[in-house]
Design a protein around this motif. Structure first.
Motif, PDB file in Angstrom:
ATOM      1  N   ASN A 225      11.092  -5.589 -21.062  1.00 43.38           N
ATOM      2  CA  ASN A 225      12.104  -5.788 -20.025  1.00 43.38           C
ATOM      3  C   ASN A 225      11.664  -6.953 -19.145  1.00 43.38           C
ATOM      4  O   ASN A 225      10.770  -6.826 -18.308  1.00 43.38           O
ATOM      5  CB  ASN A 225      12.265  -4.511 -19.195  1.00 43.38           C
ATOM      6  CG  ASN A 225      13.365  -4.639 -18.143  1.00 43.38           C
ATOM      7  OD1 ASN A 225      13.892  -5.727 -17.899  1.00 43.38           O
ATOM      8  ND2 ASN A 225      13.712  -3.526 -17.516  1.00 43.38           N
ATOM      9  N   LYS A 226      12.299  -8.120 -19.327  1.00 45.93           N
ATOM     10  CA  LYS A 226      11.895  -9.338 -18.637  1.00 45.93           C
ATOM     11  C   LYS A 226      12.207  -9.334 -17.141  1.00 45.93           C
ATOM     12  O   LYS A 226      11.808 -10.251 -16.422  1.00 45.93           O
ATOM     13  CB  LYS A 226      12.571 -10.560 -19.284  1.00 45.93           C
ATOM     14  CG  LYS A 226      12.259 -10.736 -20.768  1.00 45.93           C
ATOM     15  CD  LYS A 226      10.764 -10.908 -21.008  1.00 45.93           C
ATOM     16  CE  LYS A 226      10.465 -11.113 -22.496  1.00 45.93           C
ATOM     17  NZ  LYS A 226       9.021 -11.186 -22.773  1.00 45.93           N
ATOM     18  N   LYS A 227      12.913  -8.311 -16.654  1.00 40.69           N
ATOM     19  CA  LYS A 227      13.251  -8.243 -15.228  1.00 40.69           C
ATOM     20  C   LYS A 227      12.146  -7.590 -14.399  1.00 40.69           C
ATOM     21  O   LYS A 227      12.170  -7.647 -13.168  1.00 40.69           O
ATOM     22  CB  LYS A 227      14.560  -7.475 -15.033  1.00 40.69           C
ATOM     23  CG  LYS A 227      15.772  -8.168 -15.648  1.00 40.69           C
ATOM     24  CD  LYS A 227      17.033  -7.344 -15.425  1.00 40.69           C
ATOM     25  CE  LYS A 227      18.253  -8.037 -16.035  1.00 40.69           C
ATOM     26  NZ  LYS A 227      19.486  -7.226 -15.856  1.00 40.69           N
ATOM     27  N   ILE A 228      11.213  -6.941 -15.070  1.00 43.34           N
ATOM     28  CA  ILE A 228      10.147  -6.235 -14.346  1.00 43.34           C
ATOM     29  C   ILE A 228       8.775  -6.718 -14.819  1.00 43.34           C
ATOM     30  O   ILE A 228       8.665  -7.415 -15.832  1.00 43.34           O
ATOM     31  CB  ILE A 228      10.245  -4.703 -14.536  1.00 43.34           C
ATOM     32  CG1 ILE A 228      10.133  -4.337 -16.020  1.00 43.34           C
ATOM     33  CG2 ILE A 228      11.529  -4.155 -13.928  1.00 43.34           C
ATOM     34  CD1 ILE A 228      10.028  -2.851 -16.270  1.00 43.34           C
ATOM     35  N   THR A 229       7.758  -6.341 -14.063  1.00 45.42           N
ATOM     36  CA  THR A 229       6.395  -6.749 -14.393  1.00 45.42           C
ATOM     37  C   THR A 229       5.522  -5.526 -14.677  1.00 45.42           C
ATOM     38  O   THR A 229       5.895  -4.390 -14.362  1.00 45.42           O
ATOM     39  CB  THR A 229       5.762  -7.529 -13.225  1.00 45.42           C
ATOM     40  OG1 THR A 229       5.809  -6.717 -12.045  1.00 45.42           O
ATOM     41  CG2 THR A 229       6.491  -8.825 -12.987  1.00 45.42           C
ATOM     42  N   GLU A 230       4.365  -5.787 -15.238  1.00 50.12           N
ATOM     43  CA  GLU A 230       3.379  -4.731 -15.495  1.00 50.12           C
ATOM     44  C   GLU A 230       2.546  -4.551 -14.218  1.00 50.12           C
ATOM     45  O   GLU A 230       1.379  -4.931 -14.130  1.00 50.12           O
ATOM     46  CB  GLU A 230       2.497  -5.100 -16.689  1.00 50.12           C
ATOM     47  CG  GLU A 230       3.250  -5.129 -18.011  1.00 50.12           C
ATOM     48  CD  GLU A 230       2.341  -5.349 -19.209  1.00 50.12           C
ATOM     49  OE1 GLU A 230       1.125  -5.609 -19.016  1.00 50.12           O
ATOM     50  OE2 GLU A 230       2.837  -5.274 -20.346  1.00 50.12           O
ATOM     51  N   ARG A 231       3.198  -3.963 -13.245  1.00 51.43           N
ATOM     52  CA  ARG A 231       2.592  -3.835 -11.913  1.00 51.43           C
ATOM     53  C   ARG A 231       2.780  -2.416 -11.397  1.00 51.43           C
ATOM     54  O   ARG A 231       3.752  -1.733 -11.729  1.00 51.43           O
ATOM     55  CB  ARG A 231       3.254  -4.830 -10.948  1.00 51.43           C
ATOM     56  CG  ARG A 231       2.754  -4.731  -9.511  1.00 51.43           C
ATOM     57  CD  ARG A 231       3.517  -5.681  -8.597  1.00 51.43           C
ATOM     58  NE  ARG A 231       3.198  -5.439  -7.201  1.00 51.43           N
ATOM     59  CZ  ARG A 231       3.831  -5.978  -6.167  1.00 51.43           C
ATOM     60  NH1 ARG A 231       4.855  -6.803  -6.388  1.00 51.43           N
ATOM     61  NH2 ARG A 231       3.480  -5.698  -4.938  1.00 51.43           N
ATOM     62  N   PHE A 232       1.843  -1.978 -10.565  1.00 46.83           N
ATOM     63  CA  PHE A 232       1.974  -0.681  -9.899  1.00 46.83           C
ATOM     64  C   PHE A 232       1.448  -0.792  -8.475  1.00 46.83           C
ATOM     65  O   PHE A 232       0.669  -1.685  -8.131  1.00 46.83           O
ATOM     66  CB  PHE A 232       1.181   0.408 -10.649  1.00 46.83           C
ATOM     67  CG  PHE A 232      -0.318   0.230 -10.582  1.00 46.83           C
ATOM     68  CD1 PHE A 232      -1.058   0.755  -9.533  1.00 46.83           C
ATOM     69  CD2 PHE A 232      -0.991  -0.486 -11.571  1.00 46.83           C
ATOM     70  CE1 PHE A 232      -2.438   0.577  -9.461  1.00 46.83           C
ATOM     71  CE2 PHE A 232      -2.372  -0.668 -11.514  1.00 46.83           C
ATOM     72  CZ  PHE A 232      -3.095  -0.137 -10.458  1.00 46.83           C
ATOM     73  N   GLU A 233       1.902   0.133  -7.635  1.00 49.08           N
ATOM     74  CA  GLU A 233       1.297   0.348  -6.324  1.00 49.08           C
ATOM     75  C   GLU A 233       0.999   1.837  -6.193  1.00 49.08           C
ATOM     76  O   GLU A 233       1.683   2.669  -6.779  1.00 49.08           O
ATOM     77  CB  GLU A 233       2.204  -0.134  -5.187  1.00 49.08           C
ATOM     78  CG  GLU A 233       2.269  -1.647  -5.085  1.00 49.08           C
ATOM     79  CD  GLU A 233       3.038  -2.135  -3.864  1.00 49.08           C
ATOM     80  OE1 GLU A 233       2.662  -3.191  -3.335  1.00 49.08           O
ATOM     81  OE2 GLU A 233       4.011  -1.464  -3.452  1.00 49.08           O
ATOM     82  N   PHE A 234      -0.033   2.144  -5.410  1.00 52.44           N
ATOM     83  CA  PHE A 234      -0.471   3.523  -5.245  1.00 52.44           C
ATOM     84  C   PHE A 234      -0.194   3.955  -3.819  1.00 52.44           C
ATOM     85  O   PHE A 234      -0.620   3.292  -2.872  1.00 52.44           O
ATOM     86  CB  PHE A 234      -1.967   3.624  -5.566  1.00 52.44           C
ATOM     87  CG  PHE A 234      -2.510   5.026  -5.585  1.00 52.44           C
ATOM     88  CD1 PHE A 234      -1.887   6.012  -6.332  1.00 52.44           C
ATOM     89  CD2 PHE A 234      -3.652   5.357  -4.878  1.00 52.44           C
ATOM     90  CE1 PHE A 234      -2.395   7.307  -6.363  1.00 52.44           C
ATOM     91  CE2 PHE A 234      -4.170   6.628  -4.912  1.00 52.44           C
ATOM     92  CZ  PHE A 234      -3.539   7.616  -5.644  1.00 52.44           C
ATOM     93  N   PHE A 235       0.550   5.065  -3.677  1.00 49.36           N
ATOM     94  CA  PHE A 235       0.953   5.545  -2.353  1.00 49.36           C
ATOM     95  C   PHE A 235       0.350   6.909  -2.058  1.00 49.36           C
ATOM     96  O   PHE A 235       0.274   7.780  -2.934  1.00 49.36           O
ATOM     97  CB  PHE A 235       2.478   5.640  -2.266  1.00 49.36           C
ATOM     98  CG  PHE A 235       3.153   4.299  -2.203  1.00 49.36           C
ATOM     99  CD1 PHE A 235       3.456   3.716  -0.985  1.00 49.36           C
ATOM    100  CD2 PHE A 235       3.463   3.606  -3.366  1.00 49.36           C
ATOM    101  CE1 PHE A 235       4.052   2.462  -0.924  1.00 49.36           C
ATOM    102  CE2 PHE A 235       4.061   2.358  -3.323  1.00 49.36           C
ATOM    103  CZ  PHE A 235       4.361   1.787  -2.092  1.00 49.36           C
TER     104      PHE A 235
END
Length: 501
Positions: free
Chosen positions: A402-412
Motif C-alpha cells: 500500500n503506497k499510501k502508508i509507511t512501515e512505521r509505528f508509534e507506541f502509546f
C-alpha cells in the motif's frame, strides 16, 4: 501591611545568620574542607538498626558522618539535631557537659537549620530506641545563610519546586527518590541494550542543517567558521550514516532541542534514545521495544502491570497493535470508514470535529490530524499504532503493498506517545524527493531564506544503507510513566520555564 510581614521576617533571619557568620569568621572559621567522613548514614542505619541498646554500648563503635541539619531541639542541657545526607536521616545527641561552656554556647547552640556539619561520635539507641550518634566532636563545615522550607510541610509551591530544584530536593524526599529512580531506569536501559549487543555511540549536538524530524530548531552561530548552526532536533541522520559506514546495532541516549512550546508533555530540551538495527524492519523493532518495556517493568516493579494515575497498565505480551484508522474508528463512534476514504469526506468529518484543515491538504494529513487531536489521548493501555500516512513520515520506508502508508509505528501509553519507529527509507532518490517536498511545504522559511536539505546525507545514502529499522524513545515521558508523575517537569531536574515576571 500584613502581607509583607513574612518578607520582613525572612530578611531579618538572613541578617541574623550573616552576623553569625561574621562572628565565626572572626574566630577563624573559613568553610573548612579537611573533614572526611568515614561512614554513611545509610550504612549505619542498615548495619545497626536491629542491634539492642546493650549490644551498641558494648560495641562502643566510633563513626564520623556528615550532613545537613534539618531538625533541632534543645532540652535543658542537651541538644538534639537530625541531619540528612543522600536522603537518609539520623539523630545526633549532644550533651553540654562534654564541651566547654564557651564552645557549646558559641558554636553548638548557634547552629541553624540548613547548616552542614561533620560529627564524630558513638552509635547508641535512645530510651525510645531511636538509633542515634552520641556526639563527641562537631565540625561546622558550611554556614547556611537562608532558611529552609519547613521539613514537616515540605516545599508545596510547584513553580518554586521547578525554579529552585535544590530546595525541592532538600525538603521533599520523594523528589530525590524520583530522580534516583530516573538514573536507575536509564542504567537498566543501557544494560538491556548491551545484552542485545547494541553499541552506544555519540553524535554531534550542533548541526549545519537541522534534520531527522519535523521540528523548529534553535539557531546559534559559530564565530570561527562564520556559520549559522542549529542545535539538533534529532540525531537520526548521523546515526544512519554510521549504519552506512558499517555499524550494525547502535544506540544513543542524549539531548535533543526543539524550539517549540512548553507543556506537561514538552520541554524544549529533552532526552531521547535512538536505536538503529541493520538488516531488520519495523516489526523487528516493535518486538525489541516490547521486550525492553517488559524488562523495565519486571526489573523495577517485579510485575507486568503498573499503576499510572487512575489506570492499571498491563504490559503482558503480546502488546496490543492497531492501525491508525482502526484506532480512529474505535475511539470516535461518530466516524465511519467511508468518512476517511477521500479528502472531501475527511475534511467534512474534520469540520464536524471543529478541526482546522487549512494546513492539511492530503488525505493522509487529515487522517493524522483526526488521530492526533481526537484519538491519541484515548489510548490508555500500551498500544502500537501502525500504518502511518506517507505524507507525515518523510524518513520511513513505503509499505510494499500500500503506497499510501509507511512501515512505521508509534507506541502509546496513557494517552502519551512514548516511542516512534519505522523501517528506514534507504532509496536516495525517494529520500531526496521527500526532502524537497518538506521544503516546498515551507516548514522552515522563518529560519532562513536559503534553507536547504542535507545533501551529504543523500550522498551517504547513495553509497548504500542496508535494510534498517530505527526507533526513538522519549526518555522523559517514559520516566514520567514509570514514576507515576503527571508532568515531565517532575522528572527533569531543571526544566525550562517562562521568565519570572
Amino acid at each position: 501591611m500584613p502581607k509583607i510581614i513574612p518578607y520582613i521576617k525572612k530578611k531579618n533571619e538572613i541578617n541574623t545568620r550573616k552576623n553569625k557568620l561574621l562572628q565565626l569568621r572572626k574566630l577563624g572559621f573559613n568553610f573548612p574542607n579537611t573533614f572526611n567522613y568515614t561512614n554513611k548514614i545509610q550504612e549505619i542505619l542498615n548495619t545497626y538498626k536491629n542491634h539492642t541498646k546493650y549490644d551498641l554500648n558494648q560495641l562502643d563503635r566510633i563513626v564520623k558522618i556528615s550532613g545537613r541539619i534539618i531538625k533541632k531541639r534543645i532540652l535543658g542541657k542537651a541538644t538534639f539535631l537530625v541531619i540528612t545526607n543522600n536522603n537518609y536521616e539520623i539523630q545526633i545527641y549532644i550533651k553540654s557537659n562534654l564541651f566547654t561552656e564557651s564552645y557549646y554556647f558559641t558554636y553548638i547552640i548557634e547552629l541553624d537549620l540548613g547548616d552542614i556539619i561533620g560529627v564524630k561520635g558513638t552509635i547508641f539507641k535512645t530510651n525510645t530506641l531511636e538509633l542515634s550518634i552520641y556526639c563527641q566532636k562537631i565540625y561546622l563545615l558550611t554556614k547556611s545563610l537562608r532558611s529552609l522550607p519547613d521539613k514537616y510541610q515540605g516545599l508545596k509551591n510547584q513553580e518554586i519546586k521547578y525554579r529552585k530544584r535544590y530546595l525541592d530536593l532538600i525538603s521533599n524526599t520523594n523528589s530525590i527518590k524520583i530522580f534516583k529512580k530516573r538514573s536507575i531506569i536509564i542504567s537498566n536501559i543501557r544494560s538491556f541494550m548491551k545484552k542485545k549487543d547494541f553499541l552506544e555511540v555519540e553524535t554531534p549536538m550542533m548541526h549545519p542543517i537541522p534534520g531527522g524530524a519535523n521540528a523548529k530548531p534553535f539557531t546559534t552561530y559559530h564565530n570561527s567558521l562564520s556559520e549559522t548552526m542549529y542545535l539538533r532536533v534529532a540525531p537520526e541522520l548521523y546515526l544512519k550514516r554510521l549504519i552506512i559506514g558499517g555499524f550494525d546495532k547502535i544506540f544513543e541516549i542524549n539531548r535533543n532541542f526543539r524550539n517549540e512550546g512548553l507543556s506537561t508533555q514538552h520541554n524544549p530540551e529533552f532526552t531521547m534514545m535512538e536505536i538503529y538495527d541493520a538488516y531488520s524492519n519495523y516489526i523487528d523493532m516493535m518486538s525489541l521495544l516490547e521486550d525492553l518495556f517488559i524488562f523495565l517493568i519486571k526489573k523495577n516493579f517485579n510485575s507486568h502491570t503498573i499503576k499510572y494515575d487512575n489506570y492499571q497498565l498491563n504490559f503482558k505480551k503480546p502488546i496490543k497493535k492497531m492501525t491508525m484508522i482502526e484506532a480512529i474508528l474505535k475511539f470516535n463512534k461518530n466516524i465511519q470508514p467511508s468518512d476517511l476514504n477521500t479528502v472531501e469526506n475527511a475534511k467534512k468529518i474534520a469540520k464536524k470535529l471543529y478541526l482546522d484543515t487549512k494546513l492539511s491538504n492530503s488525505l493522509g494529513e487529515i487522517i493524522y490530524l483526526i488521530f492526533e487531536k481526537k484519538t491519541e489521548k484515548k489510548i490508555i493501555n500500551p498500544t502500537f499504532i501502525t500504518e502511518y500516512p506517507i505524507e507525515i513520515s518523510p524518513l520511513a520506508r513505503t509499505n510494499t503493498t500500500n503506497k499510501k502508508i509507511t512501515e512505521r509505528f508509534e507506541f502509546f501509553i496513557a494517552g502519551y506517545e512514548i516511542a516512534n519507529g519505522f523501517s528506514e527509507l534507504n532509496d536516495p532518490e525517494e529520500q531526496k524527493k521527500r526532502f524537497k517536498l518538506q521544503l516546498a511545504q515551507k516548514k522552515y522559511t522563518n529560519i532562513s531564506k536559503n534553507f536547504y536539505y542535507d545533501e551529504d546525507y543523500i550522498t551517504a545514502l547513495e553509497h548504500g544503507l542496508p535494510p534498517t529499522s530505527g526507533l526513538g524513545i522519549g526518555i522523559d515521558r517514559l520516566i514520567m510513566i514509570l514514576t507515576n508523575q503527571k508532568s515531565i517537569k517532575d522528572v527533569i531536574l531543571f526544566p525550562i520555564l517562562k521568565k519570572k515576571q
